[in-house]
Design a protein around this motif. Sequence first.
Motif: not given
Ligand SMILES: [Zn+2]
Length: 342
Positions: A91, A94, A97, A105
Amino acid sequence: MRAARLHAYGKPMQIDDVPRPTPGPGQVVIRVEGAGFCHSDLHIISGDIPALPRMPLTLGHENAGTVAAIGPGVTAVREGDRVAVYGGWGDGFCDYCVAGEENLCPSMQWVGLSNHDGGFAEFLLVPHERYLIRLNTLEPKAAAPLTDAALTPYRAVTRVLPSIRPDYPVLVIGCGALGQFGVKILRLFSGADIIAIDLDEAKLATARGSGATHTINATDPDVLRRILELARGIGVSAAFDFVGADSTLTLALASTRTQGRVVKVGLAGGTAQVAALKTVKPEVAVSVSWWGNIRELREVLALAENGRLTPIPLEFWPLDRINEVYDRVKHGRVAGRAVMTP
Ligand SMILES: [Zn+2]
């Protein structure tokens, strides 16, 4: 464009005519020149791992090709660039990431395994330019398998290198594409003897060519005793299980010395029985290694571009024969990697 899509678990894939994707802002469409057929695709197609969020879906998560179209704002690549595609699409925000570990993720949207269609098609939509790594001398169809079959063992091995010492061997279980790259990467980074195990004598011969010091056929009833003999009766410093079945995990745990590392990579669905004083020696650490991140893929591609990471045997297939490829992979007839060339 043509795409090989799965409509139902356990059924052959169908070659469908689907709309060619167009890139939105920040996105890129590549013409697929190589899409590796991974053993994990088998588990998905058969329904052993029913992980797909929708059907029909185009699988294929080891992709490389040529940039066919770029969306507004894309600056990292231009039309005609030859690129490998990093496939662990997170995404972007997060904790994992942000730390560069997009492969971890929690809301991962992997190419060919999520709502995003994969590379068993003529064109592939890549949702962000950061997932593309430009190739210099490497052919896209040779680079494609590196994005998983080499990246995954690269992460698995490099993360436990501090535990690997030249005075104890390491163990590689399973000499398919990932195991073969695992042997090569261990040879490149460590001074340890490498014991490789497989059911298939041809794959063991390939492993010796890749740098395995000792090979043992998994059907040998004395396989554990022979490993321990090679490890001075004490055990290997690290065992990499590229199969992940009950029997291979049991062997990995039993082979590993005190304070050694057992790394599970394969997805065969086995359970590691960790019982102190019974199945594992003291302070053995068991971990599950999970694909790799973008930085690690850049490193893998650099090693391949400069010739230090040599290729595994590759075979190339047109898209409309993908179900034949499925059978070949299923019956262990692929020496290295089968790559679709849509
Ligand atoms: Zn992520």
